[in-house]
Motif scaffolding. Structure first.
Motif, PDB file in Angstrom:
ATOM      1  N   ALA A   1     147.524  15.893 -12.195  1.00  0.00           N
ATOM      2  CA  ALA A   1     147.127  16.316 -10.844  1.00  0.00           C
ATOM      3  C   ALA A   1     145.611  16.281 -10.684  1.00  0.00           C
ATOM      4  O   ALA A   1     145.095  15.757  -9.696  1.00  0.00           O
ATOM      5  CB  ALA A   1     147.651  17.725 -10.569  1.00  0.00           C
ATOM      6  N   ILE A   2     144.898  16.782 -11.681  1.00  0.00           N
ATOM      7  CA  ILE A   2     143.430  16.833 -11.539  1.00  0.00           C
ATOM      8  C   ILE A   2     142.828  15.422 -11.669  1.00  0.00           C
ATOM      9  O   ILE A   2     141.861  15.082 -10.972  1.00  0.00           O
ATOM     10  CB  ILE A   2     142.805  17.851 -12.528  1.00  0.00           C
ATOM     11  N   THR A   3     143.441  14.584 -12.494  1.00  0.00           N
ATOM     12  CA  THR A   3     142.962  13.190 -12.603  1.00  0.00           C
ATOM     13  C   THR A   3     143.175  12.468 -11.277  1.00  0.00           C
ATOM     14  O   THR A   3     142.290  11.763 -10.781  1.00  0.00           O
ATOM     15  CB  THR A   3     143.735  12.443 -13.726  1.00  0.00           C
ATOM     16  N   MET A   4     144.352  12.679 -10.679  1.00  0.00           N
ATOM     17  CA  MET A   4     144.661  12.003  -9.410  1.00  0.00           C
ATOM     18  C   MET A   4     143.725  12.490  -8.297  1.00  0.00           C
ATOM     19  O   MET A   4     143.330  11.712  -7.435  1.00  0.00           O
ATOM     20  CB  MET A   4     146.111  12.279  -9.002  1.00  0.00           C
TER      21      MET A   4
ATOM     22  N   ALA B   1     139.771  23.250  -8.576  1.00  0.00           N
ATOM     23  CA  ALA B   1     140.653  22.796  -9.664  1.00  0.00           C
ATOM     24  C   ALA B   1     139.885  22.809 -10.984  1.00  0.00           C
ATOM     25  O   ALA B   1     140.410  23.250 -12.024  1.00  0.00           O
ATOM     26  CB  ALA B   1     141.187  21.410  -9.362  1.00  0.00           C
ATOM     27  N   ILE B   2     138.621  22.362 -10.925  1.00  0.00           N
ATOM     28  CA  ILE B   2     137.796  22.374 -12.145  1.00  0.00           C
ATOM     29  C   ILE B   2     137.583  23.830 -12.595  1.00  0.00           C
ATOM     30  O   ILE B   2     137.707  24.164 -13.781  1.00  0.00           O
ATOM     31  CB  ILE B   2     136.450  21.647 -11.902  1.00  0.00           C
ATOM     32  N   GLY B   3     137.300  24.718 -11.624  1.00  0.00           N
ATOM     33  CA  GLY B   3     137.112  26.142 -11.934  1.00  0.00           C
ATOM     34  C   GLY B   3     138.354  26.740 -12.578  1.00  0.00           C
ATOM     35  O   GLY B   3     138.270  27.512 -13.542  1.00  0.00           O
ATOM     36  N   HIS B   4     139.515  26.344 -12.077  1.00  0.00           N
ATOM     37  CA  HIS B   4     140.803  26.831 -12.604  1.00  0.00           C
ATOM     38  C   HIS B   4     140.946  26.459 -14.088  1.00  0.00           C
ATOM     39  O   HIS B   4     141.324  27.290 -14.918  1.00  0.00           O
ATOM     40  CB  HIS B   4     141.895  26.190 -11.738  1.00  0.00           C
TER      41      HIS B   4
ATOM     42  N   LEU C   1     139.261  17.312 -21.909  1.00  0.00           N
ATOM     43  CA  LEU C   1     139.486  15.872 -21.746  1.00  0.00           C
ATOM     44  C   LEU C   1     139.845  15.529 -20.303  1.00  0.00           C
ATOM     45  O   LEU C   1     139.364  14.547 -19.740  1.00  0.00           O
ATOM     46  CB  LEU C   1     140.642  15.469 -22.677  1.00  0.00           C
ATOM     47  N   CYS C   2     140.683  16.393 -19.695  1.00  0.00           N
ATOM     48  CA  CYS C   2     141.114  16.078 -18.326  1.00  0.00           C
ATOM     49  C   CYS C   2     140.023  16.381 -17.301  1.00  0.00           C
ATOM     50  O   CYS C   2     140.197  16.097 -16.122  1.00  0.00           O
ATOM     51  CB  CYS C   2     142.410  16.825 -17.982  1.00  0.00           C
ATOM     52  N   LEU C   3     138.890  16.918 -17.753  1.00  0.00           N
ATOM     53  CA  LEU C   3     137.816  17.266 -16.808  1.00  0.00           C
ATOM     54  C   LEU C   3     136.731  16.195 -16.686  1.00  0.00           C
ATOM     55  O   LEU C   3     135.962  16.212 -15.735  1.00  0.00           O
ATOM     56  CB  LEU C   3     137.146  18.577 -17.230  1.00  0.00           C
ATOM     57  N   TYR C   4     136.656  15.270 -17.672  1.00  0.00           N
ATOM     58  CA  TYR C   4     135.538  14.305 -17.648  1.00  0.00           C
ATOM     59  C   TYR C   4     135.471  13.533 -16.332  1.00  0.00           C
ATOM     60  O   TYR C   4     134.427  13.444 -15.689  1.00  0.00           O
ATOM     61  CB  TYR C   4     135.636  13.324 -18.822  1.00  0.00           C
ATOM     62  N   PHE C   5     136.598  12.951 -15.934  1.00  0.00           N
ATOM     63  CA  PHE C   5     136.614  12.114 -14.726  1.00  0.00           C
ATOM     64  C   PHE C   5     136.346  12.950 -13.459  1.00  0.00           C
ATOM     65  O   PHE C   5     135.484  12.576 -12.641  1.00  0.00           O
ATOM     66  CB  PHE C   5     137.949  11.355 -14.680  1.00  0.00           C
ATOM     67  N   PRO C   6     137.021  14.110 -13.292  1.00  0.00           N
ATOM     68  CA  PRO C   6     136.709  14.938 -12.114  1.00  0.00           C
ATOM     69  C   PRO C   6     135.250  15.391 -12.078  1.00  0.00           C
ATOM     70  O   PRO C   6     134.627  15.396 -11.016  1.00  0.00           O
ATOM     71  CB  PRO C   6     137.636  16.149 -12.276  1.00  0.00           C
ATOM     72  N   LEU C   7     134.681  15.734 -13.255  1.00  0.00           N
ATOM     73  CA  LEU C   7     133.273  16.176 -13.271  1.00  0.00           C
ATOM     74  C   LEU C   7     132.349  15.036 -12.864  1.00  0.00           C
ATOM     75  O   LEU C   7     131.397  15.240 -12.107  1.00  0.00           O
ATOM     76  CB  LEU C   7     132.898  16.682 -14.667  1.00  0.00           C
TER      77      LEU C   7
END
Ligand SMILES: Cc1cc2nc3c(=O)[nH]c(=O)nc-3n(C[C@H](O)[C@H](O)[C@H](O)COP(=O)(O)OP(=O)(O)OC[C@H]3O[C@@H](n4cnc5c(N)ncnc54)[C@H](O)[C@@H]3O)c2cc1C
Ligand SMILES: NC(=O)c1ccc[n+]([C@@H]2O[C@H](COP(=O)([O-])OP(=O)(O)OC[C@H]3O[C@@H](n4cnc5c(N)ncnc54)[C@H](OP(=O)(O)O)[C@@H]3O)[C@@H](O)[C@H]2O)c1
Ligand code: HEM
Length: 453
Positions: free
Chosen positions: A237-240, A383-386, A410-416
């Motif tokens: 979800a966060i990647t999308m 979402a990142i804060g969560h 790992l799932c935060l790199y792209f959103p960040l």
């Protein structure tokens, strides 16, 4: 349009009769044209020969397959050259087996070329005979009208509305190339987003399985269907969500590099930008599944660090056994992470609701952009804060090196990265230049040809 005006229908098949029923119910007089009028008698409509039908009607629906246009329509011009003079011919046909190349002529254009003194209008091809006859069919009831003759086009737009359909002018007859192809495709705008979503889900599923069952062996296979599936869904979800908000950053990078808005983006970026609605809705579906699964699993058994431990103290004083049980309340980490998750889901729901055309139409352009763009970024931030709220203590505990490939980080790199670029392009040094480019200014000086000495 005069209701007692005679409307012709050539072709006594499914579409021909469905049109006749609809026109009749809307108060029009209908005459149908058939190759075999005698055999077709016994219906409530007057059925005559194709030539007679054309002679008697100023507006004629062509409800026959396009491969029969020559023998059933065009061939009559030889004996009666003025048969089609100033008649409005409504071409209903679709491409049947192969998709039309956009440089090829559509059926409607070919009909116009074959009968130049008629006014060919492309319309009604996207409505099935079923929807024509039914008031409850769930499919679209909008009709797209294209023609090179504006008066004829206006008449058909009015006629469609009188037949209780929404009707829209989509331009010249060349637009028929699109209209005829449209009914050939199955969810054309959804194919790429669905494939990308499946790839993202697969990557995270494989990674989670490796981490849980190969690397650490800590999880039972019983937990595959909800617990492990949930980990795959939340990371996807966060990647999308980042996939939805990244392409406008890339658009900025290209525009800054080109120094002008005149140059086209690469085709892959163009398609990405145009598919953001579909990506967004798929993201919403995945995030919602994660939220629902989480609510089912929300117990200390699954999320032990989100709850205070339940302590059972067994006292042996005076040879008595005493149980002291604490109330299993949530920890601050659990409450904060849940709150941020709920807020993320709430914002995403607002984005999803405004993407419904009926709701979007109630907003002006500025309001819609504000919700989709600004609230969208807030959603990504929440979402990142969560994730940070729930994973930060874990990252500190395991140390920098191990946290580096921990699922949460790992799932935060792209959103960040997406968020960082967004903020960067809001800085005045970039935003001012982008603003000038988007107003049509060319910010790069043209290269001067070398002076000949
Ligand atoms: C649940 C959900 C539902 C969604 N529903 C929709 C929807 O219905 N419709 C929809 O469009 N999106 C939808 N989205 C996707 C997303 O919210 C919007 O596309 C949003 O406008 C993207 O914001 P942005 O700031 O990244 O880009 P934008 O606000 O589009 O653009 C930022 C800047 O990038 C540049 N840019 C962007 N596109 C182009 C382009 N084609 N050519 C040149 N420059 C460009 C512009 O300079 C613009 O100022 C949805 C997302 C979610 C999560
Ligand atoms: N059905 C739908 O839901 C739908 C939806 C949108 C568009 N359309 C379009 O509407 C048109 C008609 O579709 P339809 O489903 O009504 O087709 P259909 O049921 O097969 O009917 C076609 C009719 O064309 C007539 N025809 C004229 N010349 C012919 C010839 N040489 N050979 C065979 N038939 C001939 C026949 O009537 P006579 O025997 O009486 O002459 C026949 O009944 C097509 O172009 C189609 O793409 C259909
Ligand atoms: C009702 C709303 C939500 C609740 C209660 C909630 C709760 C949770 C819980 C309990 C976890 C831990 C899962 C596990 O480790 O198995 C989790 C993880 C996660 N959630 Fe949510 N969530 C919500 C909404 C969202 C939304 C909308 C998104 C993203 C768009 C999201 C993104 C994530 C991510 C990326 C993780 C993984 C973090 C990690 O493993 O460190 N969550 N969430």
């Amino acid at each position: 349009m005069h209701r007692n005006q005679c409307i012709g229908i050539v072709g006594c098949g499914n579409m021909g009769f469905a049109l006749a029923d609809r026109l009749f119910l809307c108060g029009f007089t209908v005459v149908m044209g058939s190759r075999y009028p005698d055999k077709r008698n016994g219906t409530q409509y007057e059925i005559v020969s194709i030539v007679e039908c054309i002679r008697r009607s100023p507006i004629i629906f062509i409800a026959i397959h396009p491969e029969h246009y020559i023998d059933s329509l065009v061939s009559h011009i030889e004996h009666e050259p003025l048969l089609f003079n100033e008649k409005i011919l409504i071409d209903l046909s679709n491409q049947t087996c192969k998709k039309l190349n956009l440089n090829d002529s559509s059926n409607a254009e070919q009909l116009q070329t074959a009968i130049p003194n008629a006014f060919v209008v492309k319309a009604f091809n996207n409505i099935s005979s079923f929807a024509m006859e039914s008031t409850t069919a769930g499919e679209s009831r909008n009709i797209f009208v294209a023609s090179d003759h504006s008066t004829a086009k206006d008449k058909i737009i009015t006629l469609a509305r009188e037949m209780n359909f929404g009707s829209f002018d989509v331009g010249s007859l060349r637009a028929a190339r699109h209209l005829e192809n449209d009914t050939q495709s199955l969810f054309p705008e959804w194919q790429i987003p669905i494939i990308v979503t499946l790839v993202v889900l697969s990557i995270w599923l494989i990674y989670t399985l490796c981490m849980e069952y190969v690397s650490t062996h800590t999880t039972s296979w019983n937990q595959l269907f909800l617990n492990i599936a949930n980990k795959t869904l939340c990371t996807s979800a966060i990647t999308m969500l980042a996939i939805v908000y990244m392409p406008s950053n890339l658009a900025c990078i290209f525009q800054l590099a080109y120094g002008t808005r005149e140059l086209q983006f690469p085709i892959w970026l163009d398609r990405w930008l145009l598919r953001r609605k579909q990506f967004g809705i798929l993201t919403f579906a995945i995030a919602l599944s994660h939220s629902i699964m989480t609510l089912i699993l929300m117990t200390p058994a699954y999320y032990s660090t989100w709850f205070h431990h339940v302590e059972i103290i067994i006292s042996t004083i005076q040879n008595q056994t005493r149980f002291v049980v604490e109330s299993g309340l949530m920890t601050a980490k659990g409450e904060l992470a849940s709150l941020l998750g709920i807020l993320t889901q709430l914002c995403m729901t607002i984005l999803a609701v405004t993407s419904i055309p009926a709701v979007g139409n109630l907003l002006n352009w500025r309001e819609w952009r504000f919700i989709q763009s600004k609230l969208g970024i807030v959603t990504l931030l929440l979402a990142i804060g969560h994730v940070v709220a729930m994973a930060l203590p874990r990252w500190i505990a395991v140390g920098v090196a191990k946290a580096f490939y921990n699922l949460g980080l790992l799932c935060l790199y792209f959103p960040l990265l997406t968020l960082l670029l967004k903020f960067m392009f809001w800085l005045p040094c970039f935003s001012r230049r982008l603003h000038r480019i988007r107003r049509g200014e060319n910010t790069k000086k043209p290269i001067q040809p070398k002076q000949i000495a």
